[in-house]
Design a protein around this motif. Structure first.
Motif, PDB file in Angstrom:
ATOM      1  N   ALA A  94       0.826  -1.207   0.000  1.00  0.00           N
ATOM      2  CA  ALA A  94       0.000   0.000   0.000  1.00  0.00           C
ATOM      3  C   ALA A  94       0.859   1.255   0.000  1.00  0.00           C
ATOM      4  N   GLU A  95       1.962   1.209   0.727  1.00  0.00           N
ATOM      5  CA  GLU A  95       2.848   2.373   0.818  1.00  0.00           C
ATOM      6  C   GLU A  95       3.476   2.711  -0.533  1.00  0.00           C
ATOM      7  N   ARG A  96       3.810   1.671  -1.298  1.00  0.00           N
ATOM      8  CA  ARG A  96       4.484   1.896  -2.571  1.00  0.00           C
ATOM      9  C   ARG A  96       3.531   1.991  -3.754  1.00  0.00           C
ATOM     10  N   ALA A  97       2.280   1.613  -3.569  1.00  0.00           N
ATOM     11  CA  ALA A  97       1.240   1.771  -4.594  1.00  0.00           C
ATOM     12  C   ALA A  97       1.693   1.240  -5.951  1.00  0.00           C
ATOM     13  N   PHE A  98       2.164  -0.014  -5.960  1.00  0.00           N
ATOM     14  CA  PHE A  98       2.567  -0.624  -7.221  1.00  0.00           C
ATOM     15  C   PHE A  98       1.405  -0.668  -8.198  1.00  0.00           C
ATOM     16  N   PHE A  99       1.714  -0.492  -9.471  1.00  0.00           N
ATOM     17  CA  PHE A  99       0.713  -0.481 -10.536  1.00  0.00           C
ATOM     18  C   PHE A  99      -0.361   0.575 -10.257  1.00  0.00           C
ATOM     19  N   ASP A 100       0.075   1.710  -9.709  1.00  0.00           N
ATOM     20  CA  ASP A 100      -0.824   2.827  -9.388  1.00  0.00           C
ATOM     21  C   ASP A 100      -1.944   2.411  -8.444  1.00  0.00           C
ATOM     22  N   GLY A 101      -1.663   1.433  -7.590  1.00  0.00           N
ATOM     23  CA  GLY A 101      -2.647   1.008  -6.610  1.00  0.00           C
ATOM     24  C   GLY A 101      -3.805   0.203  -7.172  1.00  0.00           C
ATOM     25  N   ARG A 102      -3.667  -0.336  -8.371  1.00  0.00           N
ATOM     26  CA  ARG A 102      -4.771  -1.044  -9.032  1.00  0.00           C
ATOM     27  C   ARG A 102      -4.836  -2.534  -8.706  1.00  0.00           C
ATOM     28  N   LEU A 103      -3.834  -3.063  -8.012  1.00  0.00           N
ATOM     29  CA  LEU A 103      -3.855  -4.493  -7.704  1.00  0.00           C
ATOM     30  C   LEU A 103      -5.000  -4.828  -6.746  1.00  0.00           C
ATOM     31  N   PRO A 104      -5.737  -5.895  -7.018  1.00  0.00           N
ATOM     32  CA  PRO A 104      -6.786  -6.306  -6.080  1.00  0.00           C
ATOM     33  C   PRO A 104      -6.185  -6.677  -4.721  1.00  0.00           C
ATOM     34  N   GLN A 105      -6.865  -6.295  -3.653  1.00  0.00           N
ATOM     35  CA  GLN A 105      -6.358  -6.569  -2.314  1.00  0.00           C
ATOM     36  C   GLN A 105      -6.223  -8.071  -2.045  1.00  0.00           C
ATOM     37  N   GLU A 106      -7.147  -8.862  -2.568  1.00  0.00           N
ATOM     38  CA  GLU A 106      -7.063 -10.306  -2.342  1.00  0.00           C
ATOM     39  C   GLU A 106      -5.841 -10.897  -3.031  1.00  0.00           C
ATOM     40  N   LEU A 107      -5.432 -10.310  -4.158  1.00  0.00           N
ATOM     41  CA  LEU A 107      -4.238 -10.759  -4.871  1.00  0.00           C
ATOM     42  C   LEU A 107      -2.994 -10.420  -4.063  1.00  0.00           C
ATOM     43  N   ILE A 108      -2.953  -9.216  -3.506  1.00  0.00           N
ATOM     44  CA  ILE A 108      -1.824  -8.807  -2.670  1.00  0.00           C
ATOM     45  C   ILE A 108      -1.725  -9.703  -1.436  1.00  0.00           C
ATOM     46  N   ARG A 109      -2.859  -9.957  -0.790  1.00  0.00           N
ATOM     47  CA  ARG A 109      -2.846 -10.773   0.429  1.00  0.00           C
ATOM     48  C   ARG A 109      -2.341 -12.189   0.153  1.00  0.00           C
ATOM     49  N   ASP A 110      -2.772 -12.778  -0.945  1.00  0.00           N
ATOM     50  CA  ASP A 110      -2.326 -14.137  -1.255  1.00  0.00           C
ATOM     51  C   ASP A 110      -0.834 -14.154  -1.561  1.00  0.00           C
ATOM     52  N   PHE A 111      -0.365 -13.149  -2.298  1.00  0.00           N
ATOM     53  CA  PHE A 111       1.062 -13.053  -2.611  1.00  0.00           C
ATOM     54  C   PHE A 111       1.885 -12.886  -1.334  1.00  0.00           C
ATOM     55  N   VAL A 112       1.455 -11.999  -0.453  1.00  0.00           N
ATOM     56  CA  VAL A 112       2.182 -11.739   0.787  1.00  0.00           C
ATOM     57  C   VAL A 112       2.214 -12.989   1.667  1.00  0.00           C
ATOM     58  N   THR A 113       1.091 -13.679   1.776  1.00  0.00           N
ATOM     59  CA  THR A 113       1.020 -14.889   2.597  1.00  0.00           C
ATOM     60  C   THR A 113       1.999 -15.952   2.100  1.00  0.00           C
ATOM     61  N   LYS A 114       2.059 -16.133   0.799  1.00  0.00           N
ATOM     62  CA  LYS A 114       2.932 -17.155   0.234  1.00  0.00           C
ATOM     63  C   LYS A 114       4.405 -16.760   0.285  1.00  0.00           C
ATOM     64  N   SER A 115       4.691 -15.475   0.465  1.00  0.00           N
ATOM     65  CA  SER A 115       6.076 -14.993   0.425  1.00  0.00           C
ATOM     66  C   SER A 115       6.731 -14.926   1.802  1.00  0.00           C
ATOM     67  N   GLN A 116       6.087 -15.444   2.826  1.00  0.00           N
ATOM     68  CA  GLN A 116       6.637 -15.349   4.176  1.00  0.00           C
ATOM     69  C   GLN A 116       7.740 -16.367   4.446  1.00  0.00           C
ATOM     70  N   ARG A 117       7.874 -17.375   3.596  1.00  0.00           N
ATOM     71  CA  ARG A 117       8.970 -18.340   3.726  1.00  0.00           C
ATOM     72  C   ARG A 117       9.349 -18.864   2.353  1.00  0.00           C
ATOM     73  N   ALA A 118      10.550 -19.405   2.255  1.00  0.00           N
ATOM     74  CA  ALA A 118      11.064 -19.878   0.970  1.00  0.00           C
ATOM     75  C   ALA A 118      10.580 -21.297   0.686  1.00  0.00           C
ATOM     76  N   PHE A 119      10.275 -21.562  -0.578  1.00  0.00           N
ATOM     77  CA  PHE A 119       9.872 -22.873  -1.049  1.00  0.00           C
ATOM     78  C   PHE A 119      10.897 -23.364  -2.080  1.00  0.00           C
ATOM     79  N   ARG A 120      10.908 -24.653  -2.286  1.00  0.00           N
ATOM     80  CA  ARG A 120      11.874 -25.274  -3.182  1.00  0.00           C
ATOM     81  C   ARG A 120      11.294 -25.422  -4.589  1.00  0.00           C
ATOM     82  N   LEU A 121      12.040 -24.940  -5.584  1.00  0.00           N
ATOM     83  CA  LEU A 121      11.667 -25.127  -6.977  1.00  0.00           C
ATOM     84  C   LEU A 121      12.191 -26.470  -7.474  1.00  0.00           C
ATOM     85  N   ASP A 122      11.402 -27.140  -8.296  1.00  0.00           N
ATOM     86  CA  ASP A 122      11.776 -28.449  -8.816  1.00  0.00           C
ATOM     87  C   ASP A 122      11.901 -28.415 -10.333  1.00  0.00           C
ATOM     88  N   VAL A 123      12.212 -29.557 -10.905  1.00  0.00           N
ATOM     89  CA  VAL A 123      12.416 -29.658 -12.361  1.00  0.00           C
ATOM     90  C   VAL A 123      11.048 -29.758 -13.028  1.00  0.00           C
TER      91      VAL A 123
END
Length: 209
Positions: free
Chosen positions: A73-102
């Motif tokens: 919210a502070e940085r207003a990426f994409f002029d603040g047009r991102l849906p809040q539910e999209l931001i929340r899901d992204f933030v929730t998933k970014s709280q820890r690292a996951f392993r990428l596979d082949v």
């Protein structure tokens, strides 16, 4: 030896000290990575992509904190047009690292590296695409080194996605991006891109060696 046999280590103790294997990124997120790589990073000369094994949890080299809804919210990426539910899901998933596979399928060989830059044993053999352009054999090949990805945030309806990707090059240059993707009738596409950071090579003062 006799003491070890008489007093074995309890299973609970050994399990507690064993390192926990990071959870893997779900398979349904890889098509989004493939779309971003193919649309924004690959060139006709790219023949190898180096990928950071663990997903990114920090979106700026100079900001060590994990992303939050308030940070967005502070940085207003994409002029603040991102849906809040999209931001929340992204933030929730970014709280820890996951392993990428082949599971990547962008049509170019790739391998994984850990944070220290060493290739991992199980990923040392690149994935070879089914079709190899013969015309480029013997030409100049580019190595895309290296790409880092976040988890993929999604809306509840699954019609919009958000993913972070960074290209941090060995020479110290690079950039980090947020990709906003939308689902159309013909499939997913990159709807908009936000540049989060850019690293430039250091300029030496005139006359310096």
């Amino acid at each position: 030896m006799s003491l070890a046999l008489l007093h074995p280590v309890p299973a609970s103790v050994s399990a507690a000290t064993a390192p926990e294997k990071p959870e893997a990124v779900p398979a349904d997120e890889y098509p989004f990575y493939d779309l971003v790589v193919d649309a924004k990073f690959l060139t006709s000369h790219t023949r190898l992509v180096v990928i950071e094994r663990m997903t990114a949890t920090r979106l700026h080299p100079d900001e060590p904190q994990l992303p939050t809804v308030a940070w967005f919210a502070e940085r207003a990426f994409f002029d603040g047009r991102l849906p809040q539910e999209l931001i929340r899901d992204f933030v929730t998933k970014s709280q820890r690292a996951f392993r990428l596979d082949v599971r990547f399928a962008f049509g170019v060989r790739y391998r994984f590296v850990s944070g220290d830059g060493l290739p991992e044993t199980e990923a040392a053999v690149p994935v070879v695409p089914a079709v190899w352009p013969v015309a480029d054999e013997g030409g100049d090949f580019d190595v895309l080194d290296r790409l880092a990805f976040s988890r993929v945030g999604l809306t509840l309806r699954g019609d919009q996605a958000l993913v972070y990707a960074a290209n941090e090059r060995p020479d110290g240059t690079g950039a980090g991006f947020l990709f906003w993707l939308v689902r159309r009738q013909k499939g997913w596409e990159v709807y908009d891109t936000e540049v989060l950071w850019v690293a430039q090579p250091e300029q030496k003062p005139p006359g310096s060696p």
